[in-house]
Design a protein around this motif. Structure first.
Motif, short mmCIF file in Angstrom:
data_model
loop_
_atom_site.label_atom_id
_atom_site.label_comp_id
_atom_site.label_asym_id
_atom_site.label_seq_id
_atom_site.Cartn_x
_atom_site.Cartn_y
_atom_site.Cartn_z
N ILE A 45 -21.37 10.66 -29.73
CA ILE A 45 -21.75 9.35 -29.18
C ILE A 45 -20.85 8.98 -27.99
O ILE A 45 -21.34 8.61 -26.92
CB ILE A 45 -21.68 8.25 -30.27
N VAL A 46 -19.55 9.10 -28.16
CA VAL A 46 -18.66 8.66 -27.06
C VAL A 46 -18.72 9.61 -25.86
O VAL A 46 -18.62 9.19 -24.71
CB VAL A 46 -17.19 8.41 -27.52
N GLU A 47 -18.92 10.89 -26.14
CA GLU A 47 -19.06 11.86 -25.03
C GLU A 47 -20.31 11.58 -24.19
O GLU A 47 -20.28 11.70 -22.98
CB GLU A 47 -19.14 13.29 -25.58
N LYS A 48 -21.36 11.20 -24.87
CA LYS A 48 -22.61 10.90 -24.17
C LYS A 48 -22.43 9.74 -23.20
O LYS A 48 -23.12 9.65 -22.18
CB LYS A 48 -23.69 10.55 -25.21
N GLN A 49 -21.47 8.86 -23.53
CA GLN A 49 -21.21 7.70 -22.67
C GLN A 49 -20.09 8.00 -21.67
O GLN A 49 -19.55 7.08 -21.05
CB GLN A 49 -20.85 6.48 -23.52
N GLY A 50 -19.69 9.26 -21.55
CA GLY A 50 -18.70 9.64 -20.53
C GLY A 50 -17.28 9.74 -21.02
O GLY A 50 -16.38 10.07 -20.26
N GLY A 51 -17.03 9.43 -22.30
CA GLY A 51 -15.66 9.49 -22.84
C GLY A 51 -15.20 10.93 -23.06
O GLY A 51 -16.01 11.84 -23.21
N LYS A 52 -13.88 11.08 -23.07
CA LYS A 52 -13.32 12.42 -23.31
C LYS A 52 -12.71 12.45 -24.71
O LYS A 52 -11.87 11.62 -25.04
CB LYS A 52 -12.22 12.68 -22.26
N VAL A 53 -13.16 13.41 -25.50
CA VAL A 53 -12.64 13.53 -26.86
C VAL A 53 -11.45 14.49 -26.87
O VAL A 53 -11.54 15.62 -26.37
CB VAL A 53 -13.74 14.00 -27.85
N ILE A 54 -10.35 14.03 -27.43
CA ILE A 54 -9.14 14.84 -27.53
C ILE A 54 -8.75 14.97 -29.01
O ILE A 54 -9.38 14.37 -29.87
CB ILE A 54 -7.97 14.19 -26.74
N GLY A 55 -7.68 15.75 -29.25
CA GLY A 55 -7.17 15.83 -30.62
C GLY A 55 -7.95 16.79 -31.50
O GLY A 55 -8.06 16.58 -32.71
N TYR A 56 -8.45 17.87 -30.89
CA TYR A 56 -9.11 18.92 -31.69
C TYR A 56 -8.09 19.56 -32.64
O TYR A 56 -6.92 19.67 -32.29
CB TYR A 56 -9.66 20.01 -30.77
N THR A 57 -8.54 19.98 -33.81
CA THR A 57 -7.62 20.62 -34.77
C THR A 57 -8.23 21.90 -35.35
O THR A 57 -9.45 22.08 -35.34
CB THR A 57 -7.27 19.66 -35.93
N GLU A 58 -7.36 22.75 -35.87
CA GLU A 58 -7.79 24.01 -36.50
C GLU A 58 -8.53 23.72 -37.82
O GLU A 58 -8.13 22.83 -38.56
CB GLU A 58 -6.58 24.89 -36.82
N ALA A 59 -9.56 24.52 -38.09
CA ALA A 59 -10.34 24.31 -39.32
C ALA A 59 -10.03 25.34 -40.40
O ALA A 59 -10.65 25.34 -41.47
CB ALA A 59 -11.83 24.36 -38.97
N GLY A 118 -11.60 16.55 -34.03
CA GLY A 118 -10.73 15.43 -34.41
C GLY A 118 -9.89 15.87 -35.59
O GLY A 118 -9.71 17.07 -35.82
N LEU A 119 -9.38 14.90 -36.34
CA LEU A 119 -8.55 15.21 -37.51
C LEU A 119 -9.33 14.92 -38.79
O LEU A 119 -9.78 13.80 -39.00
CB LEU A 119 -7.28 14.35 -37.49
N LEU A 120 -9.48 15.94 -39.63
CA LEU A 120 -10.15 15.73 -40.91
C LEU A 120 -9.14 15.67 -42.05
O LEU A 120 -8.28 16.54 -42.16
CB LEU A 120 -11.19 16.83 -41.17
N LEU A 121 -9.26 14.64 -42.87
CA LEU A 121 -8.37 14.47 -44.01
C LEU A 121 -9.21 14.43 -45.27
O LEU A 121 -10.33 13.91 -45.26
CB LEU A 121 -7.58 13.16 -43.87
N ASP A 122 -8.66 15.01 -46.34
CA ASP A 122 -9.41 15.10 -47.58
C ASP A 122 -8.53 14.60 -48.73
O ASP A 122 -7.74 15.35 -49.29
CB ASP A 122 -9.84 16.56 -47.80
N PHE A 123 -8.65 13.32 -49.04
CA PHE A 123 -7.85 12.71 -50.11
C PHE A 123 -8.22 13.29 -51.47
O PHE A 123 -7.40 13.33 -52.37
CB PHE A 123 -8.09 11.19 -50.16
N GLU A 124 -9.48 13.71 -51.62
CA GLU A 124 -9.95 14.18 -52.93
C GLU A 124 -9.35 15.54 -53.28
O GLU A 124 -9.04 15.80 -54.43
CB GLU A 124 -11.48 14.26 -52.95
N ASN A 125 -9.21 16.42 -52.28
CA ASN A 125 -8.80 17.80 -52.57
C ASN A 125 -7.51 18.27 -51.91
O ASN A 125 -6.92 19.25 -52.35
CB ASN A 125 -9.93 18.76 -52.16
N GLN A 126 -7.10 17.62 -50.84
CA GLN A 126 -5.91 18.11 -50.13
C GLN A 126 -4.99 16.96 -49.72
O GLN A 126 -4.41 16.98 -48.64
CB GLN A 126 -6.34 18.87 -48.87
N ALA A 127 -4.85 15.98 -50.61
CA ALA A 127 -4.07 14.78 -50.26
C ALA A 127 -2.64 15.12 -49.86
O ALA A 127 -2.05 14.45 -49.01
CB ALA A 127 -4.09 13.80 -51.43
N ARG A 128 -2.09 16.17 -50.49
CA ARG A 128 -0.70 16.50 -50.20
C ARG A 128 -0.49 16.97 -48.76
O ARG A 128 0.62 17.00 -48.27
CB ARG A 128 -0.19 17.56 -51.18
#
Ligand SMILES: Cc1cc2nc3c(=O)[nH]c(=O)nc-3n(C[C@H](O)[C@H](O)[C@H](O)COP(=O)(O)O)c2cc1C
Length: 168
Positions: free
Chosen positions: A107-121, A139-149
């Protein structure tokens, strides 16, 4: 002086917890904006955006973000940077893990924004995700259910990374 805004729903528990950690680690001024009450003016007021976008409803945005999509699709984000974090559950929803982060990036890229903060999967186990692009999360993915630590170190590394990539 460039302005940084931290956009998330103040009514969440887990997303708000991550936002507080980001605020704590942030060096410099940062405004917190409750997306459930954000005006168009507030949505346009920043140079750098940090957005908290968890995934709900099998690969959808939560309602409070979804309601803002028409307004966002009317805005010009040229010259602005966006760093998106989001909670997901890779075991419970392996086919839609963290989709919300990918949806918001598009959505934000379509409006001309630049997305930063890519992370390894690499350190996650799931089947598919709209947040994935060329092997990395947009972006940053967080998983409280399985990887909270892993949350604290993931947040810490990401904050350092995005601080370097934002417009100053
Ligand atoms: C009804 C429901 C649907 C969900 N759908 C997804 C999904 O499609 N993909 C995903 O990664 N997580 C999904 N989740 C997990 C949430 O994203 C996760 O619990 C997250 O931590 C919620 O963050 P919040 O409490 O800050 O909104 C879902 C959770 C619920 C309860």
């Amino acid at each position: 002086m460039k302005k940084t805004g931290l956009f998330y729903s103040f009514n969440t528990h887990k997303t708000a917890q991550v936002a507080q950690k980001i605020k704590e680690l942030w060096e410099g001024d940062i405004d917190e904006i409750n997306v459930e009450k954000a005006s168009d003016d507030q949505l346009m007021a920043y140079d750098n955006y940090i957005m908290g976008v968890p995934t709900w409803f099998d690969g959808e945005l939560p309602n409070y973000w979804d309601e803002l999509v028409p307004a966002l699709e009317d805005m010009n984000f040229k010259g602005k940077t966006f760093a998106i974090f989001g909670n997901g559950d890779q075991k419970g929803y392996p086919e839609n893990f963290g989709d919300g982060v990918g949806i918001m990036a598009e959505i934000v890229e379509k409006q001309g924004g630049k997305v930063i903060g890519y992370t390894e999967a690499d350190d996650y186990e799931f089947e598919s995700s709209r947040a994935l692009r060329d092997g990395k999360f947009v972006g940053l993915l967080l998983d409280f259910e399985n990887q909270a630590r892993k949350n604290n170190s993931r947040i810490k590394n990401w904050v350092k990374q995005i601080a370097n990539q934002m417009v100053s």
